[in-house]
Design an enzyme around this catalytic site. Structure first.
Site, PDB file in Angstrom:
ATOM      1  N   LEU A 328       0.896  -1.191   0.139  1.00 28.57           N
ATOM      2  CA  LEU A 328       0.053  -0.129  -0.074  1.00 28.57           C
ATOM      3  C   LEU A 328       0.861   1.372   0.161  1.00 28.57           C
ATOM      4  CD1 LEU A 328      -2.571  -1.024   2.818  1.00 28.57           C
ATOM      5  CD2 LEU A 328      -3.112  -0.907   0.345  1.00 28.57           C
ATOM      6  N   GLY A 329       1.950   1.140   0.472  1.00 28.93           N
ATOM      7  CA  GLY A 329       2.783   2.290   0.706  1.00 28.93           C
ATOM      8  C   GLY A 329       3.997   2.134   1.522  1.00 28.93           C
ATOM      9  N   GLY A 331       6.221   3.869   4.690  1.00 25.83           N
ATOM     10  CA  GLY A 331       6.381   4.949   5.539  1.00 25.83           C
ATOM     11  C   GLY A 331       7.786   5.138   6.355  1.00 25.83           C
ATOM     12  N   GLY A 332       7.746   6.043   6.959  1.00 26.02           N
ATOM     13  CA  GLY A 332       9.057   6.308   7.783  1.00 26.02           C
ATOM     14  C   GLY A 332       9.480   5.007   8.667  1.00 26.02           C
ATOM     15  N   PHE A 333       8.425   4.260   9.062  1.00 25.82           N
ATOM     16  CA  PHE A 333       8.831   3.104   9.872  1.00 25.82           C
ATOM     17  C   PHE A 333       8.744   1.850   9.256  1.00 25.82           C
ATOM     18  CE2 PHE A 333       6.574   6.379  12.328  1.00 25.82           C
ATOM     19  CZ  PHE A 333       7.800   6.777  13.189  1.00 25.82           C
ATOM     20  N   GLY A 334       8.433   1.887   7.944  1.00 21.21           N
ATOM     21  CA  GLY A 334       8.512   0.533   7.288  1.00 21.21           C
ATOM     22  C   GLY A 334       7.631   0.336   6.139  1.00 21.21           C
ATOM     23  N   VAL A 336       3.857  -0.750   4.260  1.00 21.60           N
ATOM     24  CA  VAL A 336       2.456  -1.205   4.737  1.00 21.60           C
ATOM     25  C   VAL A 336       2.041  -2.281   3.514  1.00 21.60           C
ATOM     26  CG1 VAL A 336       0.433  -0.527   5.500  1.00 21.60           C
ATOM     27  CG2 VAL A 336       2.544   1.051   5.723  1.00 21.60           C
ATOM     28  N   LYS A 350       1.956  -3.658   8.832  1.00 26.38           N
ATOM     29  CA  LYS A 350       3.067  -3.009   8.834  1.00 26.38           C
ATOM     30  C   LYS A 350       4.372  -3.633   9.245  1.00 26.38           C
ATOM     31  CE  LYS A 350       3.964   1.794   9.121  1.00 26.38           C
ATOM     32  NZ  LYS A 350       3.093   3.049   9.034  1.00 26.38           N
ATOM     33  N   ASP A 447       5.054  13.193  13.617  1.00 28.30           N
ATOM     34  CA  ASP A 447       5.197  13.204  12.316  1.00 28.30           C
ATOM     35  C   ASP A 447       3.778  13.282  11.578  1.00 28.30           C
ATOM     36  OD1 ASP A 447       6.327  12.931   9.648  1.00 28.30           O
ATOM     37  OD2 ASP A 447       6.655  10.595  10.171  1.00 28.30           O
TER      38      ASP A 447
END
Ligand SMILES: *[C@@H]1O[C@H](CO)[C@@H](O)[C@H](O)[C@H]1NC(C)=O
Ligand SMILES: *[C@@H]1O[C@H](CO)[C@@H](O)[C@H](O)[C@H]1NC(C)=O
Ligand SMILES: *[C@@H]1O[C@H](CO)[C@@H](O)[C@H](O)[C@H]1NC(C)=O
Ligand SMILES: *[C@@H]1O[C@H](CO)[C@@H](O)[C@H](O)[C@H]1NC(C)=O
Ligand SMILES: *[C@@H]1O[C@H](CO)[C@@H](O)[C@H](O)[C@H]1NC(C)=O
Ligand SMILES: *[C@@H]1O[C@H](CO)[C@@H](O)[C@H](O)[C@H]1NC(C)=O
Length: 637
Positions: A328-329, A331-334, A336, A350, A447
Site C-alpha cells: 500500500l505504501g 512510511g518512515g517506519f516500514g 505497509v 506494517k 510526524d
C-alpha cells in the site's frame, strides 16, 4: 532552494554530543562528566546572548549561595534574545559542593561557545540552557546511559540492584522534591548506593515516565558495579562505592507502601479473574481445537486485554508473502501491505524497520499494548502485532480511501469539496487533542503530515502511525543526527533544537490545514509572481487581508462561507507561530474551529521563515514583539 532547505535543517540537527568518561581533570568525584551536548545552531546576537548567559550563571550562584537552593530556573530576555536556563544539584551535596559542581559546569559549558543551547551532566549536578522554554521536558529527548566496566562477582548482586532501582523508580515521583537516595545491603557485606532525581518543574506523571526510561536503561548495566542513566528531566545512578554518607539516605518505605493494600487486592482480583477467564478460554480453545494460547504470565487477564498476537504465517498468507502487488505504501517506519485474513477481514500490515537496537525490541510489546488501547474515531486502530525473530509487524484496521495526500496532491487531487475538507480539518484536530490530552499518557505524534492522515469510506480522517516515534532512537534526536519527522511539517524549535512538545504537533497540524485549504504542498514553491512556499505565502496574504487567494481553485466558491475560511486560515497561522508557547493546544484548536466568535480576539504572530540564504528569520511584523511579552522569569518552586 529545496536542497538548501534540507541542508540547513540537516545542519541544525547535528549536535555535538559525546559521552565523556573522566575527561575532566577535577578532583571532586561529583565533577565526573557524564554527558555533554552543544547546539550547533549559533545564537544570532552574540553580545546579548553572552550577557544573558553571564547573568544567568551569576543568578544561579546567588540562588545556591544565598538561598541554599539545589534546583532553580533562570530566564533572561535582552531584546529579542531569550535565554532559559536550569540547574540542579543532587541533594546529597552540601551548599559548597553544589556551588563547586555548578562552577565546573559553567566553565565546561562555555565550550559550547556561541551555540544557543547546551547541557552538561555531572554525577553531582546538571546545567542546561536553551533559547526556548524547556522546563517541563523530561524524557522526550536525550536519554542515555553509561555503565561502569567492572562486573560484580557478588552473588545476588543483580537481583539486589534491580530491586533497588525499581524502588527508586516508584518512590522518587512521590517524594516532595523528586529525589531519593538509598543504600541496599547485598550478601557478603557490600552495598549498593543509589540516587534518583527529577527536575522539580516536571509533573509527577512525567517524572514517573522519565524514571521508567532511566530504569530501563540503567538496569542493563547490572551486574556491573556502577552506572548512570540520564535524560532531559531526570537522573539515576548506582554504585558499590559510597558517593553519599550513610546518614543521607532517604526513607522511601512510606512511598512504596502507599496504596499497596488496594493494589494487592487488585492484583489478586486480576489473578482470580484471569484464572477464571483463562479456564473459560482454554475450554473454548480446546473445544474449537485451536492451539492459540495467550502469551504471558500469571496475570493472564491483563494479557488478554492487550493486542492480538498474529501468527507470522497467517500474515504472510494474508499479504501473499508481502508481495509488491499488495503493497500500500512505505512510511518512515516500514512498508505497509494490504492483507486479507482467513476470516475475510481486510487489514493493513506494517513491517517495521528498526535499526539494531535491542532497546526497541524490549520496548516493543509495551508500546504495542499502549497503542492498541488508544480508541478514538479519528485515530487508526491498532489491532495487533506479530513478533518473529527480529521482525516486528503491526496489524491495523484497513482504510479504503488511503491517505489525504492522494486527495490533495495525487491522482484524486481537487476531488474534495469544502465540507469534506472542513470535516478532515476538524476530525484531525480532535484525534490529536485526544492523543495529547485525553489518553492517559500524552502521546506526541511527531510526524503529522497528509500522508499520515487516512480517510475511511465516508472520508472521515483517521491519524496513522502515532506512538511509533517513541520506539525510534529519534528520542535522542537533538543529541544526534537522527530525526523523526518530515521536512516542511516540522516545528522550527524541534528541527533546530530538538525541543519537542505537543506544540510541535500543533505546528505540523497548522501546515496540514494550509495544505488542505490551498491544495499546495507545504514544501513546494508556488509558480506565481510571489514564488513563495506555502507558509510564507499564507502569511503574506493574511497580512494583506487577501486570505481567499490561498484557497484551492478546485473548491467551488459557492460552497464555503468566506468568514469561515478566513477563520480557519487564521487558526492555521496561530498553530504555526514561531514561539511554541503561543501556539494553541489541540483542544483549543477544536474549540476555535467550532466557535463563531472566539477567533475575533486572536491575532496570529509571525512564523519563522527559513530563508534561502540559510538563516531562519522572524518575519518582520509589528506583532513579533509579542514573543518577548509572553516571556516570564521563572524560578524553581
Ligand atoms: C561573560 O563572561 C565571560 C567569562 O566570565 C567573559 O569573558 C565575557 O566577556 C562576558 N561577556 C559579557 C557580554 O558580559
Ligand atoms: C547574598 O549574600 C551576600 C552576602 O551574604 C549579600 O551581600 C548579598 O546582598 C546577597 N544577595 C542577594 C541578592 O540576596
Ligand atoms: C573544552 O575546550 C578546551 C579548550 O578549548 C579543550 O581543551 C577541552 O578539551 C574542551 N573540553 C571538552 C569536553 O570538549
Ligand atoms: C558558531 O560560532 C562559532 C564560534 O563563535 C564558530 O566557530 C562556528 O563556525 C559558528 N557556527 C556556525 C554554524 O555558524
Ligand atoms: C575501566 O575503566 C577505568 C577508568 O574508568 C580504567 O582505568 C580501566 O582500565 C578500565 N578497565 C577495563 C578492564 O577496561
Ligand atoms: C552524618 O554523618 C557525618 C559523619 O559521617 C556527620 O558529620 C554528620 O553530622 C551526620 N549528619 C547528620 C544529619 O546526622
Amino acid at each position: 532552494m529545496m536542497l538548501q532547505l534540507i541542508k540547513l535543517l540537516a545542519m541544525t540537527l547535528i549536535w555535538c554530543s559525546s559521552d565523556i568518561e573522566d575527561a575532566v581533570a577535577v578532583a571532586a568525584p561529583d565533577a565526573h562528566l557524564v554527558n555533554m551536548g552543544c547546539s550547533t545552531y549559533n545564537a544570532s546576537e552574540l553580545r546579548s546572548f553572552y550577557a544573558n548567559i553571564n547573568e544567568t550563571f551569576s543568578d544561579m550562584r546567588l540562588d545556591i549561595r544565598n538561598q541554599s537552593k539545589h534546583f532553580g530556573t533562570v530566564g533572561k530576555a535582552r531584546g529579542e534574545v531569550l535565554t532559559y536556563a536550569m540547574f540542579q544539584c543532587r541533594n546529597y551535596l552540601s551548599k559548597n559542593e553544589c556551588l563547586s559542581c555548578i562552577n565546573t559546569a559553567t566553565t565546561q559549558i562555555r565550550n559550547c561557545s556561541a551555540g544557543n543551547g547546551a547541557r552538561v551532566i555531572y554525577d553531582g549536578c546538571f546545567l542546561r540552557y536553551e533559547s526556548d522554554r524547556f522546563y517541563d521536558q523530561t524524557n522526550e529527548l536525550g536519554s542515555g546511559v553509561s555503565c561502569g566496566n567492572t562486573s560484580s562477582t557478588v552473588t545476588g548482586f543483580r537481583g539486589a540492584g534491580e530491586q533497588a532501582l525499581i524502588e527508586l523508580q516508584t518512590a522518587t515521583p512521590k517524594t516532595n522534591d523528586f529525589y531519593a537516595a538509598t543504600k541496599t545491603q547485598v550478601a557478603g557485606g557490600s552495598a549498593i548506593y543509589a540516587v534518583a532525581q527529577c527536575v522539580e518543574t516536571a509533573t509527577q506523571i512525567n517524572c514517573l515516565n522519565c524514571m521508567q526510561v532511566a530504569y530501563n536503561n540503567l538496569h542493563s548495566c547490572l551486574p556491573n558495579t556502577e552506572g548512570r542513566a540520564y535524560d532531559a528531566g531526570c537522573f539515576m545512578r548506582y554504585s558499590t562505592t559510597p558517593f553519599f554518607a550513610d546518614n543521607q539516605t532517604i526513607d522511601i518505605a512510606p512511598y512504596l507502601k502507599q496504596g499497596d493494600s488496594s493494589k494487592k487486592w487488585a492484583i489478586i482480583g486480576g489473578v482470580v479473574g484471569g484464572v477464571v477467564l483463562l479456564l473459560v478460554l482454554f475450554a473454548w480453545r480446546w473445544s474449537t481445537k485451536s492451539n492459540k494460547v495467550p502469551r504471558g504470565n500469571i496475570l493472564g487477564a491483563t494479557e488478554l486485554k492487550g493486542p492480538v498476537n498474529y501468527k507470522y504465517n497467517d500474515l504472510k498468507i494474508a499479504t501473499k508473502s508481502f508481495s509488491i502487488g499488495n503493497k500500500l505504501g512505505e512510511g518512515g517506519f516500514g512498508d505497509v501491505y494490504k492483507g486479507t485474513l482467513k476470516n475475510g477481514k481486510v487489514v493493513a500490515v506494517k513491517k517495521l524497520v528498526f535499526g539494531k537496537s535491542s532497546k526497541m525490541e524490549d520496548d516493543f510489546e509495551g508500546e504495542v499494548k499502549l497503542i492498541s488501547n488508544v480508541h478514538h474515531r479519528n485515530l487508526v486502530r491498532l489491532l495487533g502485532c506479530c513478533i518473529k525473530g527480529r521482525e516486528r509487524i503491526l496489524v491495523y484496521e484497513y482504510m479504503a480511501n488511503s491517505s489525504l495526500d492522494k486527495f490533495l496532491f495525487g491522482e484524486k487531487r481537487g476531488s474534495l469539496n469544502w465540507k469534506q475538507r472542513y470535516d478532515i480539518i476538524l476530525g484531525t484536530a480532535k484525534g490529536l487533542a485526544y492523543l495529547h490530552e485525553e489518553f492517559h499518557v500524552s502521546i506526541i505524534h511527531r510526524d503529522i503530515k497528509t500522508a499520515n492522515i487516512l480517510l475511511d469510506d465516508v472520508l472521515q480522517p483517521k491519524i496513522a502511525d502515532f506512538g511509533l516515534a517513541r520506539l525510534m532512537p529519534g528520542d535522542r534526536s537533538h543529541l544526534s543526527t537522527k530525526f523523526a519527522g518530515t521536512l516542511g511539517y516540522t516545528a522550527p524549535e524541534y528541527a533546530m533544537h530538538g525541543q519537542l512538545s505537543e506544540k510541535a504537533d500543533t505546528y505540523s497540524y497548522g501546515i496540514v490545514v494550509l495544505e488542505i485549504i490551498s491544495g499546495q504542498k507545504g514544501t513546494d514553491v508556488k509558480n506565481d509572481e510571489d514564488g513563495e512556499y506555502l507558509l510564507r505565502r499564507a502569511w503574506k496574504l493574511y497580512e494583506r487581508d487577501l486570505h481567499l487567494v490561498l484557497v484551492d481553485k478546485a473548491i467551488d466558491p459557492n460552497e464555503y462561507d468566506i468568514k469561515e475560511v478566513k477563520k480557519i486560515i487564521e487558526i492555521a497561522l496561530l498553530c504555526t507561530q514561531a514561539s511554541a508557547s503561543t501556539r494553541p493546544t489541540m483542544s483549543e484548536v477544536v474549540a476555535l474551529l467550532k466557535s463563531k466568535t472566539l477567533m475575533d480576539q486572536l491575532r496570529p504572530t509571525t512564523p519563522i521563515f527559513v530563508e534561502t540564504n540559510m538563516t531562519p528569520q522572524e518575519g518582520n511584523s509589528t506583532n513579533s514583539s509579542n514573543a518577548t511579552a509572553s516571556f516570564s522569569v521563572q524560578s524553581g518552586r
